[in-house]
Scaffold this motif. Sequence first.
Motif, mmCIF file in Angstrom:
data_model
loop_
_atom_site.group_PDB
_atom_site.id
_atom_site.type_symbol
_atom_site.label_atom_id
_atom_site.label_comp_id
_atom_site.label_asym_id
_atom_site.label_seq_id
_atom_site.Cartn_x
_atom_site.Cartn_y
_atom_site.Cartn_z
ATOM 1 N N UNK A 101 -21.805 -29.736 -23.389
ATOM 2 C CA UNK A 101 -21.032 -30.981 -23.319
ATOM 3 C C UNK A 101 -21.933 -32.141 -22.882
ATOM 4 N N UNK A 102 -22.822 -31.885 -21.908
ATOM 5 C CA UNK A 102 -23.732 -32.933 -21.437
ATOM 6 C C UNK A 102 -24.712 -33.339 -22.538
ATOM 7 N N UNK A 103 -25.195 -32.373 -23.315
ATOM 8 C CA UNK A 103 -26.061 -32.699 -24.449
ATOM 9 C C UNK A 103 -25.309 -33.548 -25.478
ATOM 10 N N UNK A 104 -24.032 -33.232 -25.670
ATOM 11 C CA UNK A 104 -23.218 -34.055 -26.556
ATOM 12 C C UNK A 104 -23.115 -35.483 -26.060
ATOM 13 N N UNK A 105 -22.896 -35.638 -24.755
ATOM 14 C CA UNK A 105 -22.799 -36.982 -24.168
ATOM 15 C C UNK A 105 -24.102 -37.753 -24.320
ATOM 16 N N UNK A 106 -25.228 -37.052 -24.129
ATOM 17 C CA UNK A 106 -26.530 -37.705 -24.264
ATOM 18 C C UNK A 106 -26.740 -38.212 -25.688
ATOM 19 N N UNK A 107 -26.425 -37.384 -26.676
ATOM 20 C CA UNK A 107 -26.592 -37.811 -28.073
ATOM 21 C C UNK A 107 -25.577 -38.887 -28.445
ATOM 22 N N UNK A 108 -24.387 -38.832 -27.836
ATOM 23 C CA UNK A 108 -23.397 -39.888 -28.069
ATOM 24 C C UNK A 108 -23.942 -41.231 -27.590
ATOM 25 N N UNK A 109 -24.595 -41.229 -26.415
ATOM 26 C CA UNK A 109 -25.167 -42.469 -25.884
ATOM 27 C C UNK A 109 -26.292 -42.998 -26.763
ATOM 28 N N UNK A 110 -26.944 -42.098 -27.497
ATOM 29 C CA UNK A 110 -27.980 -42.523 -28.441
ATOM 30 C C UNK A 110 -27.386 -42.909 -29.800
ATOM 31 N N UNK B 53 -30.703 -32.984 -15.465
ATOM 32 C CA UNK B 53 -30.312 -33.659 -16.697
ATOM 33 C C UNK B 53 -29.138 -34.593 -16.496
ATOM 34 N N UNK B 54 -28.184 -34.163 -15.676
ATOM 35 C CA UNK B 54 -27.028 -35.022 -15.384
ATOM 36 C C UNK B 54 -27.425 -36.291 -14.644
ATOM 37 N N UNK B 55 -28.384 -36.175 -13.741
ATOM 38 C CA UNK B 55 -28.855 -37.350 -13.005
ATOM 39 C C UNK B 55 -29.583 -38.318 -13.942
ATOM 40 N N UNK B 56 -30.384 -37.764 -14.843
ATOM 41 C CA UNK B 56 -31.054 -38.630 -15.825
ATOM 42 C C UNK B 56 -30.026 -39.331 -16.713
ATOM 43 N N UNK B 57 -28.937 -38.634 -17.028
ATOM 44 C CA UNK B 57 -27.875 -39.271 -17.813
ATOM 45 C C UNK B 57 -27.282 -40.462 -17.062
ATOM 46 N N UNK B 58 -27.063 -40.267 -15.762
ATOM 47 C CA UNK B 58 -26.487 -41.338 -14.956
ATOM 48 C C UNK B 58 -27.390 -42.564 -14.890
ATOM 49 N N UNK B 59 -28.703 -42.323 -14.919
ATOM 50 C CA UNK B 59 -29.653 -43.438 -14.845
ATOM 51 C C UNK B 59 -30.042 -43.949 -16.226
ATOM 52 N N UNK B 60 -29.370 -43.436 -17.270
ATOM 53 C CA UNK B 60 -29.579 -43.858 -18.660
ATOM 54 C C UNK B 60 -30.976 -43.519 -19.181
ATOM 55 N N UNK B 61 -31.640 -42.558 -18.554
ATOM 56 C CA UNK B 61 -32.931 -42.079 -19.057
ATOM 57 C C UNK B 61 -32.637 -40.909 -20.001
ATOM 58 N N UNK B 62 -32.209 -41.255 -21.205
ATOM 59 C CA UNK B 62 -31.601 -40.267 -22.105
ATOM 60 C C UNK B 62 -32.610 -39.228 -22.587
ATOM 61 N N UNK B 63 -33.829 -39.650 -22.901
ATOM 62 C CA UNK B 63 -34.810 -38.682 -23.401
ATOM 63 C C UNK B 63 -35.124 -37.610 -22.359
ATOM 64 N N UNK B 64 -35.299 -38.018 -21.108
ATOM 65 C CA UNK B 64 -35.557 -37.041 -20.048
ATOM 66 C C UNK B 64 -34.317 -36.186 -19.804
ATOM 67 N N UNK B 65 -33.147 -36.788 -19.941
ATOM 68 C CA UNK B 65 -31.902 -36.026 -19.786
ATOM 69 C C UNK B 65 -31.847 -34.912 -20.826
ATOM 70 N N UNK B 66 -32.133 -35.248 -22.080
ATOM 71 C CA UNK B 66 -32.071 -34.255 -23.148
ATOM 72 C C UNK B 66 -33.099 -33.153 -22.921
#
Length: 289
Positions: free
Chosen positions: A116-125, A85-98
């Motif tokens: 915290x990572x889920x929070x970051x993903x939703x923040x990016x959305x 999930x963290x790697x998907x966050x880095x590549x901006x693939x937010x849906x797969x990250x979540x």
Amino acid sequence: MPKHVGLISFLLACSLCSLPKAANAQALVPHTLQLDTAKLEQQGLSLAQEAAQLAQFQQVELAMPRARLAAQLAPKSDKVWFLLGGLYLQTKDINKAIASLNKANSLNPQNADVLFALGSAHFQQKKYQAAAGYFQSGLKLKPNDSEGLFDLGNAYFMLNKLPEAIAQYDKAVVQDKKFWPAINNIGLIKYEQGDKAAAIKQWQAAVAIDKKAAEPLLALAVALYNKGDQQQGLAMGETALRIDGRYGDLDFLKENLWGDRLLAETKKFLELPRIQAALQQKESPAPKQ
């Protein structure tokens, strides 16, 4: 580094090796392949470790296939899903990250870092209310996490809950006296509220902690220039942009929560000849020796 075969190819190769040679006019007897699941899981964890090491060196493209395969081989490891999930966050693939982070959370709801990572993903959305909820849940498990406090402050900032944002930033600094991003963001809020003197103090404090921190240095440069300290402001601005030229991009500044008042003044500041020269110098390739 050794190449890792895909799981399907691996199973196919094993099954071919396990089949007996056929005698003439004799039907092949099917063999059931016995998988050593513990061994496969261990291989998955080893792959995840490789992926994590590659990610530390920003080699995300190499880390990603290892992490995906690791999740197949060790599907019950929340740490592997968290890594993916963290790697998907880095590549901006937010849906797969979540999706990956939700899997990690289902396996271990007590892992604050996943929340915290889920929070970051939703923040990016730009789902700031949902992001705040995840940060709050993470902080229930790790109440003194300075980065979690900072992230919750940012979510409140975007929800225009400015007193609450400042309170979280202050808590982050209590936990880590050198956590200058929180000090910087208090300055951003103060500037938009019209308290420029307080904002300048915050940015001066941030720069005192880290003289290579381009963001508070540029904000301080703009504030001082508009206050009348033009030479000092220009010199600081040149230094900030030499450290990190990204801060010469207004869109990048907006992503970093710079408000309308500061952005308007920064736009004029960036158009000044000395600042333009500093930006062009940063963009120009270094001469060959």
